[in-house]
Design an enzyme around this catalytic site. Structure first.
Site, short mmCIF file in Angstrom:
data_model
loop_
_atom_site.label_atom_id
_atom_site.label_comp_id
_atom_site.label_asym_id
_atom_site.label_seq_id
_atom_site.Cartn_x
_atom_site.Cartn_y
_atom_site.Cartn_z
N HIS A 127 -48.45 12.89 -4.63
CA HIS A 127 -47.78 13.46 -5.26
C HIS A 127 -47.41 12.42 -6.50
O HIS A 127 -47.09 12.80 -7.76
CB HIS A 127 -46.01 13.51 -4.28
CG HIS A 127 -45.54 14.30 -3.77
ND1 HIS A 127 -44.07 14.91 -3.46
CD2 HIS A 127 -46.54 15.06 -3.01
CE1 HIS A 127 -44.36 15.95 -2.48
NE2 HIS A 127 -45.79 16.19 -2.31
N HIS A 289 -52.42 18.29 4.85
CA HIS A 289 -51.38 19.23 6.06
C HIS A 289 -51.78 19.03 7.59
O HIS A 289 -51.11 18.85 8.31
CB HIS A 289 -51.48 20.65 5.43
CG HIS A 289 -50.14 20.61 4.82
ND1 HIS A 289 -49.71 21.95 4.27
CD2 HIS A 289 -50.07 19.86 3.94
CE1 HIS A 289 -48.94 21.84 3.01
NE2 HIS A 289 -48.83 20.26 2.70
#
Length: 756
Positions: A127, A289
């Protein structure tokens, strides 16, 4: 006061005095005034004693603050601090060992999922780097902007305040030798390695910022809102994310609609604007993920407090206080989605791809009410261990955005290939992760440390080192003489040198004169560069270069250096014609890139659709006004307000406008380096008015009404805007002629050297 009438003014003074001398009352009032709904925009109510900017009263006033941010005085280390030297003094192995040890030291105040902070740190790193966008080069890991508003309080960054606090002991230990921006990226790499993944490399060298970047993140005034697409669904330039406060896309689907194919479209747009192709996109999503889980144990509105920027002072920069259950662990809330993608969330596996492609998925909702998906096969509903409760198991989950990779035909082909070849998948993720976390660092020379991989990637805009010039003072003098006899005008030389150097943008350190890509596609064909003239001037310079190199032995001149030298010689000639002797500083050493070293699609994103320095503006592709685009370009060139001002005035006098247009050339001596632009702009004998041509203004003799000049808004802003006029006046002084020349040359040389 007894027996005296108290008027309103006196009463107001008394109230003010009470506030001054009663801190409790003052703090209570301040707190009440600062309180507003979570994520709300300003309500229009003025905070007591808060000064208002001129944009508050006059929103259309040109904002020059981008040219004043990141002042060196904000840096506690001072201007002389050499971060590269400090970083190179680190024992990188020991730093990594310290981070690795921290990963499994779970803290009671924020326990680690599965006993390992690795997935948490990967999300933090992702992020931080993932805000990068190709269209203007802004965002990215550099500067450590995740520490500051608004990024530290974006909904998508919920709980990452804790990740950075967990890293504080490492930062505290190594201090100025390890920037936050480097540490945040390095922590993600160490986390991957801790969980069995072999990374491609790591480079340090990111300097920290000390204040938030002034970045346009979107038009919305509420977090998670999305009002950035046109009627055809095309995302507004230069944005990359689909919602305010999200890094990429809404994981529940476009605007919350569970449509995997629609989500695939959004993913492709968002990741392409981050410089990722389909293969890199799938590798990043699947690889990322593979680790960790999502958190949505309860409804955020019922449990979570304010984000860091809106939290109370006692929170000390932390936000999202969770009042439900333990407030962490199995009660953690971030996105509102809940669950892990794989059965082994702290190990590198291909389980994400296997789960995605093997199972059919049925829609469900998290405890927080968010749309997500679980397998229809109930045999795997107890396959995923709980992150905190021993003996408890769950089904693997996918988001709508995950399912996009299954239902989009192109993404699915890649997913199937990666599942069949785990090593190809690993390498693809390793390279994509390296690119993600280093994309905004510019060329390879900025990469520091023992873990920098060998060779250059095309996205680093490589330049052939063998072509770097090695010139003596005599060589430079000889080349200048050849250029002056070539027949090229001052304006032609200035325009080419400016076009070459002004492609630079400090946001991601791309572009610039080094590499001479002005001679290569796509840059040579950009409209702003006037391709026909560029080709003509380059042909002449190439002939000079070939003639010189033929007899110079090892002392060869690169085209990149020759272009800059041509500009320098033009300035010296123009200054001499204005009555000034100037030696324009020139330092050789630039190299030339080849067409094979130039990614045309990537470089096309650097194309200037507005360059106020050349009085060029493409109304069909610019997303701001001409004057705003001038400030934006000046910001990308790392210019101050005076530097921007003197460059515009000087370039007008040098007749350097796009295609030789005369707008703003407020001089009877074009091609000479003089301050006439400022003198004539501020001359009260001229009356300015709009012409019949949109964006063009006409300067009339105030007495006779006869036309004298034409100009654009970019020219007239230096007489209209009070701050710019103040600087323009300095350069219009009778006593400032030498100062103007000196300041122009200094600013010019700065631009020529930005990429070095």
């Amino acid at each position: 006061m007894k027996g005296k009438t108290v008027n309103k003014q006196t009463l107001a003074a008394l109230v003010s005095a009470l506030l001054v001398f009663n801190p409790a009352v003052a703090d209570e009032q301040e707190s009440a005034q600062m309180t507003k709904p979570k994520g709300a925009a300003a309500t229009g109510t003025a905070k007591a004693f808060q000064p208002k900017s001129k944009q508050f009263w006059w929103p259309d006033q040109l904002d020059l603050s981008p040219l004043r941010d990141h002042d060196s005085r904000s840096n506690p280390y001072g201007e002389s601090f050499d971060y590269a030297k400090a970083f190179n003094s680190l024992d990188l192995d020991q730093v990594k060992a310290d981070i690795d040890q921290l990963l499994t030291q779970s803290q009671d105040w924020w326990p680690a999922d599965y006993g390992n902070y690795g997935p948490f740190f990967i999300r933090m790193t992702w992020h931080s780097a993932g805000t990068y966008r190709t269209l203007d080069g802004r965002g990215g890991a550099g500067g450590g902007q995740q520490r500051f508003e608004p990024l530290n309080s974006w909904p998508d960054n919920a709980s990452l305040d804790k990740a950075r606090r967990l890293l504080w002991p490492v930062k505290q230990k190594y201090g100025e030798a390890l920037s936050w921006s480097d540490l945040i990226v390095l922590a993600g790499n160490v986390a991957l390695e801790n969980m069995g993944f072999k990374t491609f490399g790591f480079a340090g060298g990111r300097n920290d910022d000390w204040e938030p970047d002034m970045v346009y993140w979107g038009p919305e005034v509420e977090m998670l809102a999305s009002d950035r697409e046109d009627r055809d669904g095309k995302l507004q330039r230069p944005l990359g994310a689909t919602h305010m406060g999200l890094i990429y896309v809404n994981p529940e689907g476009p605007k919350g609609v569970p449509d995997p194919l629609g989500s695939a479209k959004n993913i492709r747009t968002a990741f392409s604007r981050m410089a990722m192709n389909d293969e890199e996109t799938l590798a990043l999503i699947a690889g990322g993920h593979t680790f960790g889980k999502m958190h949505g144990a309860h409804k955020p509105k019922d449990c979570l407090g304010a984000e860091p920027a809106a939290a109370g002072i006692e929170a000390q920069g932390l936000g999202w206080h969770n009042k439900c259950g333990k407030g962490h662990s199995e009660d953690t809330i971030t996105s509102g989605l809940e669950g892990a993608w794989t059965q082994a969330p702290t190990k590198w596996t291909s389980l994400y791809l296997s789960n995605l492609l093997t199972y059919d998925w049925q829609q469900t909702r998290s405890p927080a009410g968010a749309i997500q998906w679980i397998p229809t096969d109930e045999s795997v509903h107890k396959a995923v261990p709980d992150a905190h409760v021993k003996g408890k198991f769950h089904a693997p989950v996918m988001t709508t955005a995950d399912l996009a990779l299954k239902y989009d035909p192109e993404y699915r082909k890649i997913a199937e290939r990666f599942l069949a070849d785990p090593e190809e998948y690993r390498l693809a993720f390793a390279k994509a992760w390296y690119k993600l976390t280093h994309r905004d660092m510019g060329p390879a020379r900025n990469f520091l440390g023992k873990e920098v991989p060998q060779g250059n990637f095309i996205w680093q805009d490589p330049i052939d080192d063998k072509t770097q010039s090695r010139l003596s003072a005599g060589d430079i003098k000889q080349l200048k003489k050849a250029i002056s006899k070539s027949g090229l005008s001052v304006a032609e030389r200035v325009r080419l040198a400016w076009a070459s150097a002004a492609s630079y943008r400090q946001s991601d350190m791309r572009g610039g004169a080094n590499g001479a890509r002005i001679a290569l596609a796509p840059q040579k064909d950009w409209t702003v560069n006037n391709p026909a003239e560029t080709a003509k001037v380059l042909k002449t310079l190439e002939a000079i270069r070939a003639d010189f190199n033929k007899g110079a032995g090892k002392r060869q001149v690169s085209l990149a250096d020759l272009i800059v030298l041509a500009g320098a010689s033009a300035l010296e000639q123009a200054a001499k014609q204005a009555g000034f002797e100037v030696a324009v500083p020139f330092t050789p050493g630039r190299g030339d890139a080849t067409q094979a070293q130039t990614d045309e699609n990537s470089f096309s994103l650097l194309e200037l659709h507005a360059d106020g320095f050349r009085n060029y503006f493409d109304v069909n592709h610019s997303y701001k006004s001409p004057t705003e685009m001038l400030v934006d370009k000046a910001d990308q060139l790392d210019l101050t307000v005076p530097e921007m001002t003197v460059l515009v005035g000087g370039l007008r006098a040098l007749d350097a406008n796009y295609q030789g247009a005369k707008h703003g050339v407020l001089t009877q001596r074009p091609g000479t380096l003089n301050n006439d632009f400022f003198v004539n702009l501020l001359d009260m004998s001229t009356l300015w008015q709009k012409s019949d041509v949109d964006g063009i203004y006409q300067g009339l003799d105030r007495s006779s009404g006869k036309p004298k000049w034409t100009a654009t808004s970019v020219d007239l802003i230096f007489g209209s805007n009070s701050e710019l006029r103040a600087v323009a006046e300095v350069y219009a002084f009778d006593t400032s002629k030498q100062k103007f020349v000196d300041d122009f040359v200094a600013a010019w040389v700065k631009v020529m050297n930005l990429d070095r």
